[in-house]
Design a protein around this motif. Sequence first.
Motif, PDB file in Angstrom:
ATOM      1  N   GLU A   6       0.833  -1.211   0.000  1.00 32.11           N
ATOM      2  CA  GLU A   6       0.000   0.000   0.000  1.00 32.11           C
ATOM      3  C   GLU A   6       0.863   1.255   0.000  1.00 32.11           C
ATOM      4  OE1 GLU A   6      -3.989  -1.525   2.378  1.00 32.11           O
ATOM      5  OE2 GLU A   6      -2.250  -0.840   3.508  1.00 32.11           O
ATOM      6  N   VAL A   7       1.929   1.229   0.788  1.00 33.23           N
ATOM      7  CA  VAL A   7       2.839   2.374   0.818  1.00 33.23           C
ATOM      8  C   VAL A   7       3.484   2.573  -0.547  1.00 33.23           C
ATOM      9  CG1 VAL A   7       4.992   3.265   1.776  1.00 33.23           C
ATOM     10  CG2 VAL A   7       3.306   2.190   3.281  1.00 33.23           C
ATOM     11  N   SER A   8       3.950   1.449  -1.142  1.00 30.39           N
ATOM     12  CA  SER A   8       4.579   1.531  -2.461  1.00 30.39           C
ATOM     13  C   SER A   8       3.604   2.045  -3.512  1.00 30.39           C
ATOM     14  CB  SER A   8       5.097   0.148  -2.867  1.00 30.39           C
ATOM     15  OG  SER A   8       5.652   0.176  -4.160  1.00 30.39           O
ATOM     16  N   GLY A   9       2.354   1.560  -3.431  1.00 28.97           N
ATOM     17  CA  GLY A   9       1.346   2.026  -4.385  1.00 28.97           C
ATOM     18  C   GLY A   9       1.048   3.500  -4.224  1.00 28.97           C
ATOM     19  N   GLY A  10       1.013   3.960  -2.964  1.00 30.91           N
ATOM     20  CA  GLY A  10       0.766   5.371  -2.711  1.00 30.91           C
ATOM     21  C   GLY A  10       1.892   6.242  -3.226  1.00 30.91           C
ATOM     22  N   GLU A  11       3.132   5.772  -3.057  1.00 31.62           N
ATOM     23  CA  GLU A  11       4.277   6.532  -3.559  1.00 31.62           C
ATOM     24  C   GLU A  11       4.279   6.567  -5.087  1.00 31.62           C
ATOM     25  OE1 GLU A  11       7.691   4.747  -1.825  1.00 31.62           O
ATOM     26  OE2 GLU A  11       7.443   5.783   0.102  1.00 31.62           O
ATOM     27  N   THR A  12       3.955   5.435  -5.707  1.00 26.98           N
ATOM     28  CA  THR A  12       3.888   5.400  -7.171  1.00 26.98           C
ATOM     29  C   THR A  12       2.845   6.373  -7.691  1.00 26.98           C
ATOM     30  OG1 THR A  12       4.585   3.074  -7.210  1.00 26.98           O
ATOM     31  CG2 THR A  12       3.492   3.928  -9.177  1.00 26.98           C
ATOM     32  N   LEU A  13       1.680   6.380  -7.045  1.00 26.53           N
ATOM     33  CA  LEU A  13       0.631   7.321  -7.437  1.00 26.53           C
ATOM     34  C   LEU A  13       1.087   8.754  -7.211  1.00 26.53           C
ATOM     35  CD1 LEU A  13      -2.230   7.988  -8.349  1.00 26.53           C
ATOM     36  CD2 LEU A  13      -2.993   7.636  -5.977  1.00 26.53           C
ATOM     37  N   GLY A  14       1.785   8.978  -6.091  1.00 25.99           N
ATOM     38  CA  GLY A  14       2.276  10.324  -5.799  1.00 25.99           C
ATOM     39  C   GLY A  14       3.241  10.821  -6.856  1.00 25.99           C
ATOM     40  N   VAL A  15       4.174   9.961  -7.259  1.00 23.90           N
ATOM     41  CA  VAL A  15       5.127  10.339  -8.309  1.00 23.90           C
ATOM     42  C   VAL A  15       4.387  10.625  -9.614  1.00 23.90           C
ATOM     43  CG1 VAL A  15       7.009   9.491  -9.770  1.00 23.90           C
ATOM     44  CG2 VAL A  15       7.080   9.117  -7.290  1.00 23.90           C
ATOM     45  N   ALA A  16       3.408   9.771  -9.945  1.00 30.76           N
ATOM     46  CA  ALA A  16       2.645   9.954 -11.184  1.00 30.76           C
ATOM     47  C   ALA A  16       1.890  11.281 -11.160  1.00 30.76           C
ATOM     48  CB  ALA A  16       1.671   8.796 -11.377  1.00 30.76           C
ATOM     49  N   LEU A  17       1.333  11.636 -10.020  1.00 31.63           N
ATOM     50  CA  LEU A  17       0.587  12.894  -9.907  1.00 31.63           C
ATOM     51  C   LEU A  17       1.516  14.096 -10.075  1.00 31.63           C
ATOM     52  CD1 LEU A  17      -1.779  11.985  -6.941  1.00 31.63           C
ATOM     53  CD2 LEU A  17      -2.506  12.582  -9.258  1.00 31.63           C
ATOM     54  N   VAL A  18       2.699  14.041  -9.486  1.00 29.52           N
ATOM     55  CA  VAL A  18       3.638  15.159  -9.612  1.00 29.52           C
ATOM     56  C   VAL A  18       4.164  15.257 -11.041  1.00 29.52           C
ATOM     57  CG1 VAL A  18       5.825  16.125  -8.805  1.00 29.52           C
ATOM     58  CG2 VAL A  18       4.247  15.100  -7.173  1.00 29.52           C
ATOM     59  N   VAL A  19       4.393  14.117 -11.682  1.00 29.68           N
ATOM     60  CA  VAL A  19       4.793  14.137 -13.095  1.00 29.68           C
ATOM     61  C   VAL A  19       3.695  14.773 -13.945  1.00 29.68           C
ATOM     62  CG1 VAL A  19       5.265  12.707 -15.129  1.00 29.68           C
ATOM     63  CG2 VAL A  19       6.382  12.184 -12.961  1.00 29.68           C
ATOM     64  N   LEU A  20       2.437  14.389 -13.686  1.00 25.24           N
ATOM     65  CA  LEU A  20       1.312  14.985 -14.414  1.00 25.24           C
ATOM     66  C   LEU A  20       1.263  16.483 -14.184  1.00 25.24           C
ATOM     67  CD1 LEU A  20      -1.231  14.662 -16.137  1.00 25.24           C
ATOM     68  CD2 LEU A  20      -2.502  14.123 -14.037  1.00 25.24           C
ATOM     69  N   SER A  21       1.508  16.908 -12.951  1.00 26.13           N
ATOM     70  CA  SER A  21       1.552  18.331 -12.646  1.00 26.13           C
ATOM     71  C   SER A  21       2.656  19.029 -13.436  1.00 26.13           C
ATOM     72  CB  SER A  21       1.784  18.529 -11.145  1.00 26.13           C
ATOM     73  OG  SER A  21       2.057  19.880 -10.845  1.00 26.13           O
ATOM     74  N   ALA A  22       3.844  18.416 -13.471  1.00 22.49           N
ATOM     75  CA  ALA A  22       4.968  19.007 -14.192  1.00 22.49           C
ATOM     76  C   ALA A  22       4.677  19.116 -15.687  1.00 22.49           C
ATOM     77  CB  ALA A  22       6.225  18.172 -13.961  1.00 22.49           C
ATOM     78  N   VAL A  23       4.015  18.110 -16.235  1.00 20.83           N
ATOM     79  CA  VAL A  23       3.620  18.168 -17.650  1.00 20.83           C
ATOM     80  C   VAL A  23       2.639  19.318 -17.863  1.00 20.83           C
ATOM     81  CG1 VAL A  23       2.410  16.958 -19.498  1.00 20.83           C
ATOM     82  CG2 VAL A  23       4.051  15.726 -18.073  1.00 20.83           C
ATOM     83  N   GLY A  24       1.677  19.464 -16.932  1.00 25.42           N
ATOM     84  CA  GLY A  24       0.721  20.555 -17.043  1.00 25.42           C
ATOM     85  C   GLY A  24       1.401  21.910 -17.007  1.00 25.42           C
ATOM     86  N   ALA A 237      -5.210  24.931 -13.176  1.00 20.44           N
ATOM     87  CA  ALA A 237      -6.076  24.164 -12.279  1.00 20.44           C
ATOM     88  C   ALA A 237      -5.595  22.725 -12.099  1.00 20.44           C
ATOM     89  CB  ALA A 237      -7.509  24.181 -12.810  1.00 20.44           C
ATOM     90  N   LEU A 238      -5.375  22.012 -13.203  1.00 19.58           N
ATOM     91  CA  LEU A 238      -4.925  20.623 -13.124  1.00 19.58           C
ATOM     92  C   LEU A 238      -3.523  20.526 -12.535  1.00 19.58           C
ATOM     93  CD1 LEU A 238      -5.358  17.601 -13.824  1.00 19.58           C
ATOM     94  CD2 LEU A 238      -4.281  18.081 -16.031  1.00 19.58           C
ATOM     95  N   ALA A 239      -2.617  21.392 -12.989  1.00 21.85           N
ATOM     96  CA  ALA A 239      -1.231  21.330 -12.534  1.00 21.85           C
ATOM     97  C   ALA A 239      -1.129  21.586 -11.032  1.00 21.85           C
ATOM     98  CB  ALA A 239      -0.385  22.346 -13.303  1.00 21.85           C
ATOM     99  N   VAL A 240      -1.868  22.562 -10.539  1.00 21.83           N
ATOM    100  CA  VAL A 240      -1.811  22.888  -9.110  1.00 21.83           C
ATOM    101  C   VAL A 240      -2.410  21.765  -8.269  1.00 21.83           C
ATOM    102  CG1 VAL A 240      -2.747  24.412  -7.330  1.00 21.83           C
ATOM    103  CG2 VAL A 240      -1.770  25.383  -9.419  1.00 21.83           C
ATOM    104  N   SER A 241      -3.579  21.278  -8.650  1.00 23.74           N
ATOM    105  CA  SER A 241      -4.266  20.266  -7.839  1.00 23.74           C
ATOM    106  C   SER A 241      -3.495  18.943  -7.813  1.00 23.74           C
ATOM    107  CB  SER A 241      -5.688  20.038  -8.362  1.00 23.74           C
ATOM    108  OG  SER A 241      -5.674  19.596  -9.704  1.00 23.74           O
ATOM    109  N   THR A 242      -2.947  18.523  -8.947  1.00 30.72           N
ATOM    110  CA  THR A 242      -2.200  17.257  -8.961  1.00 30.72           C
ATOM    111  C   THR A 242      -0.875  17.391  -8.219  1.00 30.72           C
ATOM    112  OG1 THR A 242      -1.355  17.839 -11.174  1.00 30.72           O
ATOM    113  CG2 THR A 242      -3.242  16.342 -11.065  1.00 30.72           C
ATOM    114  N   PHE A 243      -0.277  18.571  -8.236  1.00 31.45           N
ATOM    115  CA  PHE A 243       0.962  18.755  -7.482  1.00 31.45           C
ATOM    116  C   PHE A 243       0.721  18.569  -5.994  1.00 31.45           C
ATOM    117  CE2 PHE A 243       3.910  21.301  -4.972  1.00 31.45           C
ATOM    118  CZ  PHE A 243       5.112  20.753  -5.380  1.00 31.45           C
ATOM    119  N   PHE A 244      -0.299  19.221  -5.457  1.00 24.96           N
ATOM    120  CA  PHE A 244      -0.555  19.105  -4.026  1.00 24.96           C
ATOM    121  C   PHE A 244      -1.020  17.705  -3.650  1.00 24.96           C
ATOM    122  CE2 PHE A 244      -0.822  23.832  -4.186  1.00 24.96           C
ATOM    123  CZ  PHE A 244       0.167  24.084  -3.235  1.00 24.96           C
TER     124      PHE A 244
END
Length: 298
Positions: A6-24, A237-244
């Motif tokens: 669960e921790v690993s999955g949460g970290e993977t999702l977290g990295v994916a969200l920050v990458v999505l934010s950076a792309v935005g 909007a997307l970049a800010v929300s996914t970053f946080f």
Amino acid sequence: MATREEVSGGETLGVALVVLSAVGFGTLAVLGEYAFAAGLNVTSVLALRFSIAAAVVWPVLFVARARSGDLDSLRLRGRTLVAAVLLGLVGYTGQSALFFLGLERLTAGMTTIVLYTYPVFVLALSVTLLGESLDARDALALPLSLGGVLLITGADPAGVDPRGVFTVLGAAAVYSVYIVVGRVALDSTDGVVLSAYVMPAAALSFLTFGTATGRLALPESALGWAAAVGIAVLATALAVSTFFAGLRRIGASRAGIVSTVEPAVAVVLGAFLLGEPVTVVTVVGGALVLVGVVLVQR
């Protein structure tokens, strides 16, 4: 207790969200170039950016907090409210205006690379004003980042106007003040809620200025509207929300390092969509900036 999976999955999702934010965020400069090509000026682009973003963020945030039974978290009061509004009226307004004024003179990729010196400015302000310690990595970060900017400024005239570079460095400096002031004044405030207040305040600044100067105008083409909506939704909007959202899962240091994807996205999009030049000097200078940014991450 959470399992390792669960921790690993949460970290993977977290990295994916920050990458999505950076792309935005990485689309901001490219979409800004399209907006300029459609005839929009800086004031109009930014008035539309923050107005549309606020109109998107507030309903989504209200529904999300209503479902979680946490509507009270949307209310900022007293000094916290005043600080949040002033950060929007002055801080984010100044940063955004300088960024887009610099973009008028630079390529999209170069503008984003130069802006990305802001973590080093944050470090300098934190050491000077907040009394934070400076270690060997930090001391190396500043000359590396600024050296990268000097390299691409002096050796890549095809994509660089020194006036644009100094303007975007001004944007980075203003953004660093915004971050440091926000850290001190709003330390206990939810970052998404803070952004939700900053957006309409910044919109008010540009709407007022644009109306007073007669520079406010709506897009007259599909390209103009697409660029304005893209800037508001994808790059704001997307970049800010996914970053946080990602920040909560992986922490500030890792989020800062993962976010270094942003300048690379801007350079690649600028090259493929706008035909902007990507020279060896640009790559080396940009790499120096990003190494400096990684070094200052905690």
